[in-house]
Design a protein around this motif. Structure first.
Motif, mmCIF file in Angstrom:
data_model
loop_
_atom_site.group_PDB
_atom_site.id
_atom_site.type_symbol
_atom_site.label_atom_id
_atom_site.label_comp_id
_atom_site.label_asym_id
_atom_site.label_seq_id
_atom_site.Cartn_x
_atom_site.Cartn_y
_atom_site.Cartn_z
ATOM 1 N N ALA A 206 5.119 1.340 1.066
ATOM 2 C CA ALA A 206 6.125 0.271 0.981
ATOM 3 C C ALA A 206 5.458 -1.093 0.850
ATOM 4 O O ALA A 206 5.904 -1.947 0.068
ATOM 5 C CB ALA A 206 7.034 0.302 2.211
ATOM 6 N N ARG B 88 3.943 -1.422 -2.622
ATOM 7 C CA ARG B 88 4.960 -1.616 -3.665
ATOM 8 C C ARG B 88 5.683 -2.937 -3.503
ATOM 9 O O ARG B 88 6.559 -3.268 -4.293
ATOM 10 C CB ARG B 88 5.981 -0.468 -3.620
ATOM 11 C CG ARG B 88 5.454 0.867 -4.120
ATOM 12 C CD ARG B 88 6.559 1.923 -4.183
ATOM 13 N NE ARG B 88 7.042 2.316 -2.853
ATOM 14 C CZ ARG B 88 8.209 1.979 -2.337
ATOM 15 N NH1 ARG B 88 9.042 1.206 -3.021
ATOM 16 N NH2 ARG B 88 8.566 2.395 -1.133
ATOM 17 N N GLN C 114 7.902 -3.738 -1.286
ATOM 18 C CA GLN C 114 9.316 -3.427 -1.121
ATOM 19 C C GLN C 114 10.032 -4.593 -0.439
ATOM 20 O O GLN C 114 9.548 -5.112 0.570
ATOM 21 C CB GLN C 114 9.486 -2.166 -0.277
ATOM 22 C CG GLN C 114 10.937 -1.693 -0.155
ATOM 23 C CD GLN C 114 11.046 -0.421 0.660
ATOM 24 O OE1 GLN C 114 10.549 -0.345 1.771
ATOM 25 N NE2 GLN C 114 11.695 0.592 0.099
#
Length: 536
Positions: free
Chosen positions: A256, A259, A261
């Motif tokens: 996460a 990325r 996120q």
């Protein structure tokens, strides 16, 4: 991004020390009076109704200034008529407040501060962290050329006010070392240092930052901080402390971060990924955040007792991690300092009270491709059906001594059960099993617990949030997903402040609010409130 991280470090180190020592000419309620009242008075005259004395609240203006039969504890603007000063100055121990057994009495400087505040009008203010997040405009500064972005302008304005000049830019070898350690937790190679030192491009620093943010070690470094907040562990805790499979959640966190996120998705998937309309495997694995609670596998334990402790741990952890609030102080009685009543604690408890886990490893999810996961689920479903049939039929056949077709059917079921269990075990040997959250079909009732004892239920409560924070919008389902969305609401005053403060703290070693886990009355005031709100 600026090419001199030392400028920010200067703000975080010099700025903290000076701001905490400086005293303004006028008395400030949040800085000078509220901490004084909280420390000396609120234990008996504060938010907790169970320990309140003389029906007096010194955290609420209307109570503090109420007519008490010809006198008032506080008379705004007239300290001479305010009996609170008579009580804190009294020589008779039976009259003096706080009483001797409550701890240290106010010193003369504190009493003069209190007197000055009353004479100035005794204005009460809501605690700073419960106020709406402001949208400050970055200040104009004299040396605009030094500032490369808005944060620089806040820094420069503060340094100028304190009479300091910015330090000189750090050497490139120092800058790359700081970046590597902050973002990756690793030292740069000699080759990387040499390359950065000889890079003459105008965006050399920005390019280096971008390359480090895409490095897989970034997620490992910054994911580790989050795993600390998630109380991550690869064992169950307590005396036996047996192993558990929790690393799929760890890997989800690392991924996460790598990325990038968005934080709202990061929050919702961890608190309620299983409640998505069609939850994906990553969303289910993300709910491992609240499967990091302890599991007691000792003999003779009461599952309901430890389930209750798990739910309380989830409430307490969510309050600290996302809001910087010590909500756990309200499980036995209303919070003695912050505006959290005991029934509001159990309204938060209700959001987490209907998960399937019961001091258990289950529920679990096979971390595999969709086809294998479906086969595993089908196998588990059929195994459960066969076990129920066998359990129901076995006592009857044992009593009748029946060697009929029913007995042959039982043997057939047992044979099938053995084959299915072997197939299930083969799948589980090839793939990890992640501990996840799942909701019960029928929600449990939640009660206020007398002194936090789950065996002493009192008033029935429903899921809800503290009145001191933004009101929940109407919803068909007041569940964990709703609660996660409430935390992420743009009007929530705590979530964004708590998050950016922790990022700042990890970069500089100290947060803009030094007590990162306590944004309440007992916590530190922000050293740079406008910068904190601008970041939030």
């Amino acid at each position: 991004m600026p090419d001199d991280m030392n400028r920010y470090f200067l703000l975080a180190t010099i700025g903290f020390g000076v701001s905490s020592a400086s005293v303004a000419e006028t008395v400030d309620f949040s800085r000078d009076i509220k901490p004084l009242l909280a420390q000396h008075c609120w234990k008996c005259h504060g938010p907790d109704e169970s320990s309140r004395e003389a029906d007096l609240r010194l955290d609420v203006l209307s109570s503090a200034t109420a007519d008490r039969g010809g006198y008032a504890v506080l008379v705004p603007g007239v300290a001479a008529e305010s009996t609170i000063l008579d009580r804190v100055r009294a020589h008779d121990e039976g009259e003096r407040m706080p009483p001797a057994e409550a701890g240290r009495a106010l010193n003369e400087e504190e009493i003069r501060t209190l007197e000055a505040w009353i004479n100035a009008g005794a204005t009460f203010q809501q605690h700073w962290s419960f106020e709406p997040i402001r949208h400050p405009v970055p200040p104009l500064v004299a040396d605009a050329g030094w500032s490369r972005n808005a944060i620089d302008r806040f820094v420069f304005a503060r340094l100028s006010k304190l009479g300091f000049a910015p330090s000189a830019s750090a050497e490139r070898a120092t800058l790359i070392r700081r970046l590597y350690l902050d973002l990756l937790g690793l030292l740069p190679s000699p080759e990387a240092v040499a390359s950065f030192q000889h890079d003459k491009s105008s965006d050399a620093y920005e390019s280096l930052v971008d390359s480090l943010l895409t490095n897989p070690h970034f997620g490992e470094r910054w994911g580790r901080y989050w795993l600390d907040q998630a109380r991550y562990a690869d064992s169950n805790g307590y005396t036996i402390d047996g192993p558990r499979v929790m690393w799929p959640y760890r890997n989800w966190v690392i991924d996460a971060f790598n990325r990038d996120q968005p934080f709202d998705m990061f929050t919702t998937q961890q608190l309620a990924g299983d409640l998505s309309p069609s939850p994906t495997l990553p969303e289910l694995v993300a709910t491992g955040f609240h499967r990091n609670t302890l599991i007691n596998t000792e003999g003779g334990v009461k599952a309901d007792q430890f389930r209750d402790e798990q739910v309380k741990d989830r409430v307490d952890t969510t309050g600290v991690v996302w809001m910087g609030l010590t909500v756990g102080c309200a499980k036995c009685h209303s919070h003695k300092y912050d505006p959290i009543q005991q029934d509001e604690y159990y309204a938060l408890y209700a959001f987490f009270n209907s998960t399937q886990d019961n001091n258990s490893v289950e529920p679990i999810e096979l971390v595999a491709e969709a086809e294998s996961r479906q086969r595993w689920r089908d196998l588990r479903r059929r195994i459960q059906e066969l076990k129920e049939r066998i359990d129901e039929a076995t006592p009857k056949l044992a009593t009748d001594g029946d060697e009929s077709a029913e007995s042959k059917e039982l043997q057939k079921w047992k044979s099938e059960l053995g084959s299915l269990e072997s197939a299930r075990d083969e799948l589980e040997d090839g793939y990890p099993l992640a501990m996840v959250l799942r909701e019960l079909r029928q929600a449990r009732q939640t009660h206020v617990q007398v002194r936090g004892d789950f065996l002493r239920p009192e008033a029935l409560v429903t899921a809800g949030t503290p009145q001191a924070l933004p009101t929940m919008l109407p919803s068909k389902e007041y569940d964990r997903r709703f609660f996660a969305n409430w935390l992420m609401d743009k009007d929530h005053p705590l979530t964004a402040r708590a998050r950016v403060n922790r990022v700042w703290m990890r970069l500089w070693g100290r947060g803009l609010v030094e007590t990162e886990n306590d944004f309440g009355v007992q916590g530190s005031l922000p050293s740079h409130p406008l910068l904190l709100d601008w970041l939030a």
